[in-house]
Write a protein that holds these residues in place. Structure first.
Motif, mmCIF file in Angstrom:
data_model
loop_
_atom_site.group_PDB
_atom_site.id
_atom_site.type_symbol
_atom_site.label_atom_id
_atom_site.label_comp_id
_atom_site.label_asym_id
_atom_site.label_seq_id
_atom_site.Cartn_x
_atom_site.Cartn_y
_atom_site.Cartn_z
ATOM 1 N N VAL A 23 9.572 3.503 1.381
ATOM 2 C CA VAL A 23 10.010 2.224 0.819
ATOM 3 C C VAL A 23 11.255 2.392 -0.036
ATOM 4 O O VAL A 23 12.172 1.571 0.025
ATOM 5 N N HIS A 24 11.339 3.457 -0.789
ATOM 6 C CA HIS A 24 12.439 3.598 -1.740
ATOM 7 C C HIS A 24 13.658 4.308 -1.169
ATOM 8 O O HIS A 24 14.682 4.375 -1.831
ATOM 9 N N ARG A 25 13.581 4.792 0.070
ATOM 10 C CA ARG A 25 14.720 5.476 0.662
ATOM 11 C C ARG A 25 15.611 4.592 1.507
ATOM 12 O O ARG A 25 16.676 5.000 1.897
ATOM 13 N N SER A 26 15.172 3.407 1.827
ATOM 14 C CA SER A 26 15.933 2.593 2.766
ATOM 15 C C SER A 26 16.110 1.183 2.228
ATOM 16 O O SER A 26 15.258 0.668 1.519
ATOM 17 N N ASP A 27 17.247 0.572 2.578
ATOM 18 C CA ASP A 27 17.478 -0.822 2.204
ATOM 19 C C ASP A 27 17.415 -1.739 3.429
ATOM 20 O O ASP A 27 17.621 -2.934 3.322
ATOM 21 N N ASP A 28 17.113 -1.180 4.586
ATOM 22 C CA ASP A 28 16.989 -1.955 5.808
ATOM 23 C C ASP A 28 15.559 -2.471 5.921
ATOM 24 O O ASP A 28 14.621 -1.699 6.112
ATOM 25 N N ARG A 29 15.395 -3.772 5.806
ATOM 26 C CA ARG A 29 14.075 -4.384 5.765
ATOM 27 C C ARG A 29 13.239 -4.067 7.007
ATOM 28 O O ARG A 29 12.059 -3.747 6.902
ATOM 29 N N ASP A 30 13.837 -4.129 8.187
ATOM 30 C CA ASP A 30 13.074 -3.914 9.415
ATOM 31 C C ASP A 30 12.541 -2.492 9.537
ATOM 32 O O ASP A 30 11.393 -2.279 9.908
ATOM 33 N N SER A 31 13.384 -1.508 9.220
ATOM 34 C CA SER A 31 12.918 -0.124 9.345
ATOM 35 C C SER A 31 11.870 0.200 8.290
ATOM 36 O O SER A 31 10.904 0.916 8.567
ATOM 37 N N VAL A 32 12.032 -0.335 7.082
ATOM 38 C CA VAL A 32 11.032 -0.128 6.040
ATOM 39 C C VAL A 32 9.710 -0.754 6.458
ATOM 40 O O VAL A 32 8.649 -0.131 6.339
ATOM 41 N N THR A 33 9.765 -1.974 6.977
ATOM 42 C CA THR A 33 8.547 -2.661 7.411
ATOM 43 C C THR A 33 7.846 -1.871 8.496
ATOM 44 O O THR A 33 6.634 -1.641 8.427
ATOM 45 N N GLU A 34 8.588 -1.416 9.487
ATOM 46 C CA GLU A 34 7.997 -0.674 10.599
ATOM 47 C C GLU A 34 7.329 0.603 10.107
ATOM 48 O O GLU A 34 6.173 0.895 10.433
ATOM 49 N N ARG A 35 8.045 1.381 9.299
ATOM 50 C CA ARG A 35 7.495 2.652 8.829
ATOM 51 C C ARG A 35 6.333 2.443 7.863
ATOM 52 O O ARG A 35 5.341 3.167 7.914
ATOM 53 N N LEU A 36 6.445 1.443 6.991
ATOM 54 C CA LEU A 36 5.366 1.206 6.034
ATOM 55 C C LEU A 36 4.101 0.724 6.737
ATOM 56 O O LEU A 36 2.995 1.152 6.397
ATOM 57 N N LEU A 37 4.232 -0.147 7.712
ATOM 58 C CA LEU A 37 3.047 -0.611 8.440
ATOM 59 C C LEU A 37 2.387 0.536 9.209
ATOM 60 O O LEU A 37 1.153 0.633 9.245
ATOM 61 N N ALA A 38 3.185 1.403 9.805
ATOM 62 C CA ALA A 38 2.615 2.553 10.511
ATOM 63 C C ALA A 38 1.874 3.469 9.537
ATOM 64 O O ALA A 38 0.759 3.918 9.819
ATOM 65 N N ARG A 39 2.482 3.724 8.382
ATOM 66 C CA ARG A 39 1.833 4.557 7.353
ATOM 67 C C ARG A 39 0.553 3.900 6.843
ATOM 68 O O ARG A 39 -0.448 4.565 6.625
ATOM 69 N N THR A 40 0.620 2.603 6.617
ATOM 70 C CA THR A 40 -0.537 1.876 6.095
ATOM 71 C C THR A 40 -1.690 1.943 7.083
ATOM 72 O O THR A 40 -2.840 2.195 6.705
ATOM 73 N N ARG A 41 -1.398 1.732 8.342
ATOM 74 C CA ARG A 41 -2.432 1.805 9.376
ATOM 75 C C ARG A 41 -3.051 3.201 9.409
ATOM 76 O O ARG A 41 -4.267 3.360 9.461
ATOM 77 N N GLN A 42 -2.209 4.215 9.320
ATOM 78 C CA GLN A 42 -2.689 5.599 9.314
ATOM 79 C C GLN A 42 -3.504 5.881 8.052
ATOM 80 O O GLN A 42 -4.574 6.490 8.119
ATOM 81 N N MET A 43 -3.006 5.428 6.919
ATOM 82 C CA MET A 43 -3.643 5.704 5.641
ATOM 83 C C MET A 43 -5.082 5.206 5.582
ATOM 84 O O MET A 43 -5.968 5.882 5.076
ATOM 85 N N PHE A 44 -5.296 4.022 6.119
ATOM 86 C CA PHE A 44 -6.618 3.418 6.039
ATOM 87 C C PHE A 44 -7.426 3.588 7.325
ATOM 88 O O PHE A 44 -8.503 3.001 7.451
ATOM 89 N N ALA A 45 -6.923 4.388 8.259
ATOM 90 C CA ALA A 45 -7.597 4.603 9.541
ATOM 91 C C ALA A 45 -8.012 3.261 10.123
ATOM 92 O O ALA A 45 -9.167 3.032 10.456
ATOM 93 N N ALA A 46 -7.030 2.358 10.219
ATOM 94 C CA ALA A 46 -7.284 0.995 10.683
ATOM 95 C C ALA A 46 -6.688 0.786 12.066
ATOM 96 O O ALA A 46 -5.736 1.460 12.455
ATOM 97 N N GLU A 47 -7.257 -0.166 12.765
ATOM 98 C CA GLU A 47 -6.766 -0.524 14.087
ATOM 99 C C GLU A 47 -5.405 -1.210 14.003
ATOM 100 O O GLU A 47 -4.545 -1.024 14.856
ATOM 101 N N SER A 48 -5.199 -2.016 12.954
ATOM 102 C CA SER A 48 -3.912 -2.689 12.809
ATOM 103 C C SER A 48 -3.567 -2.896 11.336
ATOM 104 O O SER A 48 -4.437 -2.949 10.478
ATOM 105 N N ALA A 49 -2.264 -2.988 11.090
ATOM 106 C CA ALA A 49 -1.730 -3.326 9.770
ATOM 107 C C ALA A 49 -0.665 -4.386 10.009
ATOM 108 O O ALA A 49 0.111 -4.288 10.963
ATOM 109 N N GLU A 50 -0.652 -5.411 9.173
ATOM 110 C CA GLU A 50 0.345 -6.459 9.383
ATOM 111 C C GLU A 50 0.881 -6.985 8.065
ATOM 112 O O GLU A 50 0.214 -6.939 7.032
#
Length: 185
Positions: A23-50
């Motif tokens: 989150v703190h390394r990028s100012d591009d909203r789309d790339s931050v959103t994509e990477r954060l959602l992937a991390r969030t899904r992984q972090m919580f062992a969830a089927e989806s993050a949105e």
């Protein structure tokens, strides 16, 4: 069991550290959103993050970015019907929600054809108000469900996401101002 619990806590802190770095390394909203959602899904062992972002005072239509089990990021809009769900209304009011596994369709509004077994929803703040919500749904484990500690962790990620979105908005505003000043010169 104690060792497994301590190891899980350490792993969650490590994943939080990585998500915060993203989150703190990028100012591009789309790339931050994509990477954060992937991390969030992984972090919580969830089927989806949105991430659902409300567009101004009238929340419809809202935009949704969703990372599913296949790892792809999907973007779409969400209409009034989906935003009328009680978990979304709770997030819009600034309250986080934990939906323990209870069967049926008790969670946040599912994507087309999807059944939500358990979920967590946290509001995302930006510009001094709730501007969206971060949600994870369907724990991949058949044994466990989400808990209050994980909800607090999701709230932390939502707060980081809000800061990131606000930074991206301010950077866009500065770029537009610079373009106007350059044009005037």
């Amino acid at each position: 069991r104690i060792y497994a619990s301590i190891r899980r806590q350490r792993d969650l802190l490590e994943l939080l550290h990585h998500a915060t770095s993203v989150v703190h390394r990028s100012d591009d909203r789309d790339s931050v959103t994509e990477r954060l959602l992937a991390r969030t899904r992984q972090m919580f062992a969830a089927e989806s993050a949105e991430l659902i972002l409300f567009c101004g005072p009238d929340p419809t239509p809202a935009t949704r970015s969703r990372a599913g089990a296949d790892g792809r990021l999907e973007h779409d809009t969400v209409g009034r019907h989906a935003l009328n769900h009680r978990w979304v209304r709770s997030a819009m009011a600034g309250r986080s929600t934990l939906v323990a596994r209870a069967g049926g369709r008790e969670g946040p509004p599912p994507a087309e054809g999807e059944c939500v077994r358990d979920a967590m929803v946290a509001p995302v703040y930006g510009d001094g108000r709730v501007c969206g919500m971060l949600a994870v749904s369907n724990r991949l484990s058949d044994v466990s469900t989400f808990d209050n500690d994980e909800l607090r962790l999701l709230e932390t990620l939502a707060n980081h996401m809000g800061v990131s979105l606000e930074n991206a908005r301010l950077i866009d505003e500065l770029k537009r101002s610079l373009a106007r000043l350059t044009e005037l010169n």
